[in-house]
Design a protein around this motif. Structure first.
Motif, mmCIF file in Angstrom:
data_model
loop_
_atom_site.group_PDB
_atom_site.id
_atom_site.type_symbol
_atom_site.label_atom_id
_atom_site.label_comp_id
_atom_site.label_asym_id
_atom_site.label_seq_id
_atom_site.Cartn_x
_atom_site.Cartn_y
_atom_site.Cartn_z
ATOM 1 N N LEU A 15 0.849 -1.193 0.000
ATOM 2 C CA LEU A 15 0.000 0.000 0.000
ATOM 3 C C LEU A 15 0.884 1.242 0.000
ATOM 4 C CD1 LEU A 15 -2.666 -0.993 2.691
ATOM 5 C CD2 LEU A 15 -2.909 -1.073 0.200
ATOM 6 N N TYR A 16 0.608 2.141 -0.943
ATOM 7 C CA TYR A 16 1.317 3.421 -1.013
ATOM 8 C C TYR A 16 0.329 4.545 -0.749
ATOM 9 C CZ TYR A 16 4.846 0.733 -3.567
ATOM 10 O OH TYR A 16 5.784 -0.190 -3.933
ATOM 11 N N GLU A 17 0.864 5.669 -0.322
ATOM 12 C CA GLU A 17 0.032 6.858 -0.148
ATOM 13 C C GLU A 17 -0.551 7.256 -1.498
ATOM 14 O OE1 GLU A 17 1.361 9.970 3.034
ATOM 15 O OE2 GLU A 17 2.141 10.525 1.072
ATOM 16 N N GLY A 18 -1.823 7.615 -1.544
ATOM 17 C CA GLY A 18 -2.430 8.090 -2.791
ATOM 18 C C GLY A 18 -2.198 9.590 -2.955
ATOM 19 N N LEU A 19 -2.555 10.107 -4.119
ATOM 20 C CA LEU A 19 -2.350 11.544 -4.357
ATOM 21 C C LEU A 19 -3.323 12.384 -3.524
ATOM 22 C CD1 LEU A 19 -1.679 11.897 -8.190
ATOM 23 C CD2 LEU A 19 -0.099 12.296 -6.290
ATOM 24 N N GLU A 20 -4.589 11.930 -3.467
ATOM 25 C CA GLU A 20 -5.604 12.652 -2.696
ATOM 26 C C GLU A 20 -5.568 12.179 -1.253
ATOM 27 O OE1 GLU A 20 -8.089 14.732 -3.976
ATOM 28 O OE2 GLU A 20 -6.940 14.702 -5.842
ATOM 29 N N PRO A 21 -5.801 13.076 -0.296
ATOM 30 C CA PRO A 21 -5.880 12.612 1.091
ATOM 31 C C PRO A 21 -6.999 11.578 1.249
ATOM 32 C CG PRO A 21 -6.207 15.017 0.933
ATOM 33 C CD PRO A 21 -6.055 14.507 -0.462
ATOM 34 N N GLY A 22 -6.761 10.600 2.101
ATOM 35 C CA GLY A 22 -7.792 9.582 2.327
ATOM 36 C C GLY A 22 -7.788 8.476 1.287
ATOM 37 N N THR A 23 -6.805 8.508 0.385
ATOM 38 C CA THR A 23 -6.724 7.437 -0.622
ATOM 39 C C THR A 23 -5.375 6.727 -0.505
ATOM 40 O OG1 THR A 23 -5.738 8.791 -2.383
ATOM 41 C CG2 THR A 23 -8.152 8.726 -2.271
ATOM 42 N N LEU A 24 -5.354 5.495 -0.989
ATOM 43 C CA LEU A 24 -4.118 4.709 -1.050
ATOM 44 C C LEU A 24 -4.050 4.054 -2.417
ATOM 45 C CD1 LEU A 24 -4.279 2.731 2.350
ATOM 46 C CD2 LEU A 24 -2.912 4.765 1.872
ATOM 47 N N VAL A 25 -2.830 3.684 -2.805
ATOM 48 C CA VAL A 25 -2.658 2.882 -4.011
ATOM 49 C C VAL A 25 -2.323 1.462 -3.553
ATOM 50 C CG1 VAL A 25 -1.238 2.509 -6.070
ATOM 51 C CG2 VAL A 25 -1.909 4.841 -5.417
ATOM 52 N N GLN A 26 -3.111 0.513 -4.016
ATOM 53 C CA GLN A 26 -2.905 -0.892 -3.632
ATOM 54 C C GLN A 26 -2.215 -1.601 -4.799
ATOM 55 O OE1 GLN A 26 -5.491 -3.671 -1.021
ATOM 56 N NE2 GLN A 26 -6.578 -3.642 -2.955
ATOM 57 N N TYR A 27 -1.002 -2.072 -4.553
ATOM 58 C CA TYR A 27 -0.166 -2.711 -5.579
ATOM 59 C C TYR A 27 -0.180 -4.224 -5.350
ATOM 60 C CZ TYR A 27 4.073 -4.071 -8.118
ATOM 61 O OH TYR A 27 4.960 -4.693 -8.965
ATOM 62 N N PHE A 28 -0.506 -4.984 -6.384
ATOM 63 C CA PHE A 28 -0.588 -6.452 -6.261
ATOM 64 C C PHE A 28 0.729 -7.086 -6.706
ATOM 65 C CE2 PHE A 28 -5.112 -7.395 -5.418
ATOM 66 C CZ PHE A 28 -5.652 -6.122 -5.569
ATOM 67 N N LYS A 29 1.378 -7.766 -5.779
ATOM 68 C CA LYS A 29 2.651 -8.440 -6.068
ATOM 69 C C LYS A 29 2.404 -9.824 -6.677
ATOM 70 C CE LYS A 29 4.283 -8.168 -1.676
ATOM 71 N NZ LYS A 29 5.284 -8.234 -0.599
ATOM 72 N N ASP A 30 3.457 -10.409 -7.202
ATOM 73 C CA ASP A 30 3.360 -11.779 -7.733
ATOM 74 C C ASP A 30 3.656 -12.823 -6.654
ATOM 75 O OD1 ASP A 30 2.566 -11.177 -10.289
ATOM 76 O OD2 ASP A 30 4.585 -11.178 -11.131
ATOM 77 N N ASP A 31 3.949 -12.376 -5.444
ATOM 78 C CA ASP A 31 4.341 -13.329 -4.390
ATOM 79 C C ASP A 31 3.138 -14.156 -3.925
ATOM 80 O OD1 ASP A 31 6.173 -11.249 -4.630
ATOM 81 O OD2 ASP A 31 6.927 -11.522 -2.603
ATOM 82 N N ALA A 32 3.395 -15.445 -3.765
ATOM 83 C CA ALA A 32 2.371 -16.335 -3.206
ATOM 84 C C ALA A 32 2.933 -16.909 -1.910
ATOM 85 C CB ALA A 32 2.046 -17.455 -4.180
ATOM 86 N N THR A 33 2.093 -16.938 -0.876
ATOM 87 C CA THR A 33 2.517 -17.573 0.375
ATOM 88 C C THR A 33 1.391 -18.475 0.858
ATOM 89 O OG1 THR A 33 1.605 -15.815 1.753
ATOM 90 C CG2 THR A 33 3.903 -15.565 1.110
ATOM 91 N N ALA A 34 1.766 -19.487 1.608
ATOM 92 C CA ALA A 34 0.764 -20.365 2.213
ATOM 93 C C ALA A 34 1.309 -20.873 3.534
ATOM 94 C CB ALA A 34 0.447 -21.533 1.292
ATOM 95 N N PHE A 35 0.415 -21.443 4.325
ATOM 96 C CA PHE A 35 0.773 -21.983 5.638
ATOM 97 C C PHE A 35 1.521 -20.927 6.453
ATOM 98 C CE2 PHE A 35 1.007 -25.532 2.490
ATOM 99 C CZ PHE A 35 -0.274 -26.005 2.744
ATOM 100 N N ASN A 36 0.860 -19.769 6.571
ATOM 101 C CA ASN A 36 1.416 -18.664 7.345
ATOM 102 C C ASN A 36 2.834 -18.313 6.880
ATOM 103 O OD1 ASN A 36 1.188 -16.648 9.163
ATOM 104 N ND2 ASN A 36 1.300 -17.938 10.991
ATOM 105 N N ALA A 37 2.983 -18.253 5.544
ATOM 106 C CA ALA A 37 4.229 -17.837 4.877
ATOM 107 C C ALA A 37 5.376 -18.840 5.020
ATOM 108 C CB ALA A 37 4.658 -16.449 5.322
ATOM 109 N N GLU A 38 5.067 -20.087 5.448
ATOM 110 C CA GLU A 38 6.121 -21.106 5.474
ATOM 111 C C GLU A 38 6.473 -21.540 4.051
ATOM 112 O OE1 GLU A 38 5.204 -24.449 8.083
ATOM 113 O OE2 GLU A 38 4.710 -22.965 9.630
ATOM 114 N N LYS A 39 5.480 -21.484 3.158
ATOM 115 C CA LYS A 39 5.708 -21.842 1.762
ATOM 116 C C LYS A 39 5.589 -20.564 0.938
ATOM 117 C CE LYS A 39 3.955 -24.903 -1.826
ATOM 118 N NZ LYS A 39 3.183 -26.104 -2.115
ATOM 119 N N LYS A 40 6.609 -20.315 0.103
ATOM 120 C CA LYS A 40 6.627 -19.059 -0.646
ATOM 121 C C LYS A 40 7.038 -19.318 -2.078
ATOM 122 C CE LYS A 40 8.381 -16.213 3.107
ATOM 123 N NZ LYS A 40 9.556 -15.659 3.676
ATOM 124 N N ALA A 41 6.514 -18.504 -3.009
ATOM 125 C CA ALA A 41 6.977 -18.550 -4.399
ATOM 126 C C ALA A 41 6.579 -17.252 -5.072
ATOM 127 C CB ALA A 41 6.346 -19.731 -5.131
#
Ligand code: UDP
Length: 253
Positions: A15-41
């Motif tokens: 999450l990054y700060e958005g240009l307007e107050p009260g907004t954010l930019v949500q960036y979707f990564k390619d990271d996958a995790t499972a089992f509480n991040a024990e498995k990652k790719a």
């Protein structure tokens, strides 16, 4: 150009700060995790697919009157959202026994439930997101009884709409997780659907074959995760035309 201020980095999104107050930019990564991040790719193209799919679900839900944090998609990996106070709960809705419920109660995976069931986990990775009763939520002040009533009815409306849409493309919505945020309009708190809705946070089974089309493909090593998400996106008609899932460069002679 000034670097954007990073507000938060999670397992699959930033999450990054958005240009307007009260907004954010949500960036979707390619990271996958499972089992509480024990498995990652890193799964090429997953972030692009989830950005599109979450846009599709959030927009559709807004169209039936569900308030959401989603404002607009900005590009392949980013969307503009309203900044909210996240209620520290994972709100899980189940139609069919699977995952932790099947394990906890000794139910066969795929057993239909008598009715949709809403449950809550306390969002804390270090504790493994433990299941919590409503009594805890109210006693610890994470949400009020009124909030919980509103959250349950919102979650069930999301379930009805999502189940219908998925059924229409031959997919059973087994269960899913949503997160709820609070915003303040003047002095008045309002609850919004926040975070994301994507195959990372749902269980989706092909109705005909039972094939899994969600993050269980990664959790259980059932095949290519991006192929599964692409199948969901294609069926829903939200397949971005220029997603490059095979990202290796090709030599042109
Ligand atoms: N879920 C999620 N994030 C979590 C835990 C669960 O998105 O941290 C989703 C999960 O993908 C599934 C539903 O919530 O669609 C129910 O998950 P369950 O409690 O069965 O846990 P799991 O088996 O995923 O550990």
């Amino acid at each position: 150009m000034a670097r954007r201020k990073k507000i938060y980095e999670g397992k699959a999104k930033v999450l990054y700060e958005g240009l307007e107050p009260g907004t954010l930019v949500q960036y979707f990564k390619d990271d996958a995790t499972a089992f509480n991040a024990e498995k990652k790719a890193v799964i090429d193209g997953k972030g692009v697919l989830n950005n599109r799919l979450s846009e599709f679900f959030m927009t559709g839900l807004a169209n039936i009157g569900i308030p959401t944090h989603f404002i607009k998609r900005l590009n392949m990996r980013e969307q503009l959202i309203r900044q909210v106070e996240i209620i520290p709960l994972e709100v899980i809705v189940r139609n069919v026994a699977a995952g932790s419920m099947a394990k906890r109660l000794g139910l066969e995976e795929g057993a239909p439930l008598p009715r949709p069931i809403v449950e809550f986990s306390y969002k804390d990775d270090s504790l493994g997101d433990p299941l919590v009763p409503e009594e805890y939520i109210i006693a610890f002040g994470w949400a009020s009884q009124q909030d919980l009533d509103d959250i349950i009815s919102l979650a069930l409306r999301v379930n009805d709409w999502m189940s219908g849409v998925m059924f229409g493309v031959g997919i059973k919505l087994v269960d899913f997780k949503i997160e709820i945020g609070r915003v303040w309009d003047n002095e008045f708190p309002r609850l919004l659907l926040a975070d994301e809705i994507s195959p990372d946070s749902c269980r989706l089974w092909d109705i005909e074959t039972g094939q899994k089309l969600d993050k269980d493909v990664f959790r259980q090593d059932l095949g290519d995760l991006a192929d599964a998400y692409t199948e969901v996106a294609k069926r829903l008609g939200v397949m971005p035309s220029n997603v490059t899932h095979a990202t290796k460069p090709t030599l042109i002679n």
